[in-house]
Design a protein around this motif. Sequence first.
Motif, short mmCIF file in Angstrom:
data_model
loop_
_atom_site.label_atom_id
_atom_site.label_comp_id
_atom_site.label_asym_id
_atom_site.label_seq_id
_atom_site.Cartn_x
_atom_site.Cartn_y
_atom_site.Cartn_z
N ARG A 183 18.53 0.78 3.26
CA ARG A 183 17.96 -0.56 3.08
C ARG A 183 16.53 -0.47 2.58
N THR A 184 16.18 -1.37 1.69
CA THR A 184 14.79 -1.49 1.24
C THR A 184 14.12 -2.53 2.12
N MET A 185 12.95 -2.19 2.63
CA MET A 185 12.23 -3.08 3.55
C MET A 185 10.76 -3.16 3.20
N ARG A 186 10.18 -4.27 3.59
CA ARG A 186 8.74 -4.48 3.52
C ARG A 186 8.29 -4.62 4.96
N VAL A 187 7.31 -3.82 5.38
CA VAL A 187 6.85 -3.84 6.77
C VAL A 187 5.34 -4.05 6.82
N ARG A 188 4.91 -4.60 7.96
CA ARG A 188 3.48 -4.85 8.15
C ARG A 188 3.12 -4.51 9.58
N GLY A 189 1.99 -3.85 9.77
CA GLY A 189 1.53 -3.49 11.10
C GLY A 189 0.30 -2.60 11.02
N ARG A 190 -0.08 -2.04 12.17
CA ARG A 190 -1.25 -1.16 12.25
C ARG A 190 -0.77 0.28 12.38
N ILE A 191 -1.25 1.14 11.49
CA ILE A 191 -0.85 2.55 11.47
C ILE A 191 -1.43 3.29 12.67
N SER A 192 -0.57 4.06 13.31
CA SER A 192 -0.95 5.01 14.36
C SER A 192 -0.51 6.39 13.88
N VAL A 193 -0.98 7.41 14.56
CA VAL A 193 -0.53 8.76 14.26
C VAL A 193 -0.08 9.40 15.56
N LYS A 194 1.16 9.91 15.56
CA LYS A 194 1.71 10.59 16.74
C LYS A 194 2.28 11.92 16.27
N LEU A 224 8.99 4.04 11.85
CA LEU A 224 8.94 2.69 12.39
C LEU A 224 9.57 2.75 13.78
N VAL A 225 8.90 2.17 14.77
CA VAL A 225 9.41 2.23 16.14
C VAL A 225 9.43 0.82 16.72
N TRP A 226 10.62 0.40 17.15
CA TRP A 226 10.76 -0.88 17.84
C TRP A 226 11.04 -0.56 19.31
N GLN A 234 0.84 -1.19 0.00
CA GLN A 234 0.00 0.00 0.00
C GLN A 234 0.88 1.24 0.00
N ARG A 235 0.35 2.32 -0.58
CA ARG A 235 1.07 3.59 -0.58
C ARG A 235 0.90 4.25 0.79
N ALA A 236 1.99 4.74 1.35
CA ALA A 236 1.93 5.38 2.67
C ALA A 236 0.94 6.54 2.69
N SER A 237 0.89 7.28 1.60
CA SER A 237 -0.01 8.44 1.54
C SER A 237 -1.48 8.04 1.57
N ASP A 238 -1.80 6.79 1.24
CA ASP A 238 -3.18 6.31 1.23
C ASP A 238 -3.59 5.64 2.55
N CYS A 239 -2.65 5.41 3.44
CA CYS A 239 -2.92 4.69 4.69
C CYS A 239 -3.50 5.62 5.76
N ALA A 240 -4.42 5.08 6.55
CA ALA A 240 -5.08 5.87 7.59
C ALA A 240 -4.88 5.23 8.96
N CYS A 241 -5.01 6.04 9.98
CA CYS A 241 -4.85 5.59 11.36
C CYS A 241 -5.77 4.41 11.66
N GLY A 242 -5.22 3.39 12.30
CA GLY A 242 -5.99 2.21 12.68
C GLY A 242 -6.02 1.12 11.63
#
Length: 126
Positions: A98-109, A83-85, A38-46
């Motif tokens: 580095r090129t990475m593929r990540v998966r998770g739930r978007i939050s907004v801070k 990205l926060v670990w 998915q495009r980051a610009s299209d992703c929404a919180c939650g």
Amino acid sequence: MGSTDSGAFRRMLRKLTSDVDVLDADDLSETSEKSGAQRASDCACGQEVTMQGRLRSVEFCPEDDSAAQLQAELYDGTEGVTLVWMGRRRIPGIEPGRTMRVRGRISVKDGQKVLYNPYYEICQAQ
């Protein structure tokens, strides 16, 4: 000159006259889209998301011993996502460029999109 010839000419002319950062963003966005991310610009919180991009920065943020965290900015050509670990000082392979593929739930801070403790895959250089 046919329509396919003029389209190829326009693309070539754009590559010759565009800023390198714009071309890099276009390439990142196209690669990400082709991978099914998915495009980051299209992703929404939650939203549960899968994104692919390049790490722009990686830094250790020691607030105190219990809140240490590794932060990285992933850029997919459309927008950056932090990205926060939590509780990590370093992760082998997580480094700028580095090129990475990540998966998770978007939050907004603070108005910035964030993925906490994302699942990640380091991709081969394209």
